[in-house]
Write an enzyme that holds these catalytic residues in place. Structure first.
Site, PDB file in Angstrom:
ATOM      1  N   ASP A 203      17.571 -20.395   6.299  1.00 54.65           N
ATOM      2  CA  ASP A 203      16.221 -19.898   6.579  1.00 54.65           C
ATOM      3  C   ASP A 203      16.357 -18.500   7.204  1.00 54.65           C
ATOM      4  OD1 ASP A 203      13.199 -21.221   7.192  1.00 54.65           O
ATOM      5  OD2 ASP A 203      13.759 -19.558   8.516  1.00 54.65           O
TER       6      ASP A 203
ATOM      7  N   HIS B 236      13.179 -24.907  14.438  1.00 52.21           N
ATOM      8  CA  HIS B 236      12.878 -24.208  15.700  1.00 52.21           C
ATOM      9  C   HIS B 236      12.646 -25.167  16.869  1.00 52.21           C
ATOM     10  CE1 HIS B 236      12.812 -20.311  13.880  1.00 52.21           C
ATOM     11  NE2 HIS B 236      11.810 -20.595  13.070  1.00 52.21           N
TER      12      HIS B 236
ATOM     13  N   ASP C 242      12.575 -18.273   3.024  1.00 51.38           N
ATOM     14  CA  ASP C 242      11.832 -17.079   3.445  1.00 51.38           C
ATOM     15  C   ASP C 242      12.707 -15.832   3.519  1.00 51.38           C
ATOM     16  OD1 ASP C 242      13.089 -18.376   5.518  1.00 51.38           O
ATOM     17  OD2 ASP C 242      11.324 -18.544   6.798  1.00 51.38           O
TER      18      ASP C 242
HETATM   19 ZN   LIG Z   1      11.803 -19.296   8.569  1.00 51.93          ZN
END
Ligand SMILES: [Zn+2]
Length: 320
Positions: A174, A137, A257
């Protein structure tokens, strides 16, 4: 000790694992999902006879100068200034720093860069880096989403500068879109960025229409979808893009995740899907990049789902 040649003889891959105790010292506030126990769960899961042949190494100290491969100096100094002497400092709504966070982040970068060295020097076919904080991120000039610096982006540029890689592919499974990686390579066609991620979900980017210089492939997944939709995104979008691009190195932004147990999202993958996706990327690494594949831990917040997924992922990396 099992030598590389012996392992090659029995058909396995030489897989290296980097980790470091400093990664446990990046402390987040109580109740924060991105916590040191994640790495403890991974360590326990890999402490098993099935992983005896894993080539375990301590992450080397990172070279701070390589952060500049993906971030400007002024931003790096801004992050350094945010590291508190004691306690926990808030970087944004959900990103924090503790006194050892700088060292943890720089060591994560050191491990990723060392993994790149290993696959180019032939020390290993593939490497898994179990580090935190995560990175995908972090944009050029913004730390966010639990991430301080963009480790995968730095490693990609490191491969280009130190090992003359012309084309590097980053595949990010992800469950959150890697807005940071997309931002850094938005106008850089020498890096292909491919992502599967839940949409809508944090951080809100990752639409199919976001294509950069033709080097961005976003495959958003609707909430409550699972294996079939995920695998179809790989087969119809990501793997053809990889074949077309023919990378010299594949880096995986390996967040776990999207596992059905994960509390931060609503995608219903199982560890078998990560096994499968790993196998698919290894096949492409075999075809295009002399097996060179570096996998960097990103998210994954249910400890059991994370442990099962890492076992499947690293097991596949070792088996080939
Ligand atoms: Zn994530």
């Amino acid at each position: 000790m099992v030598k590389a040649a012996a392992r090659a003889y029995i058909g396995g891959m030489v897989t290296r694992l980097y980790t470091h105790p400093i990664f446990l010292e990046h402390i987040t506030p109580p109740g924060h999902p991105e916590r040191p126990d994640r790495l403890r769960a991974i360590e326990r899961a890999l402490d098993d006879e099935a992983f005896a042949a894993l080539d375990r190494a301590e992450a080397p100290e990172g070279d701070e100068a390589t952060i500049l491969y993906a971030h400007p100096q002024e931003f790096v100094e801004r992050v350094r200034a945010m590291i508190p002497a004691t306690g926990i400092a808030r970087v944004d709504a959900d990103t924090t720093a503790s006194p050892k966070s700088w060292q943890a982040a720089v060591t994560a970068i050191g491990a990723a860069n060392a993994a790149v060295d290993d696959v180019f020097r032939g020390n290993a076919e593939n490497v898994f880096v179990a580090a935190r904080p995560p990175g995908h991120h972090a944009e050029k000039t913004t730390s966010m989403g639990f991430c301080l610096f963009n480790t995968a982006a730095i490693a990609a540029r490191y491969a280009q500068r130190q090992h003359q890689a012309e084309r590097v592919a980053i595949v990010d499974w992800d469950v959150h879109h890697g807005n940071g990686t997309q931002d850094i390579f938005w106008d850089d066609p020498s890096v292909l960025y491919c992502s599967t991620h839940q949409m809508p979900l944090y951080p809100g980017t990752g639409a199919v229409s976001e294509t950069g210089a033709g080097n961005i492939v976003n495959a958003p997944l609707a909430p409550q979808t699972g294996s079939e939709v995920f695998r179809d995104a790989f087969l119809s979008r990501i793997l053809p893009a990889l074949d077309n691009f023919a990378p010299d190195l594949i880096i995986i932004s390996a967040g776990f995740d999207a596992h059905h147990r994960d509390p931060l999202a609503e995608i219903n993958l199982t560890e078998n899907d990560f096994d499968w996706a790993t196998g698919q990327l290894m096949q492409r690494a075999g075809r295009h990049s002399d097996n060179r594949l570096v996998s960097l831990l990103e998210g994954g917040y249910d400890l059991q789902g994370l442990a099962f997924s890492v076992v499947a992922h690293v097991g596949r990396l070792m088996k080939g």
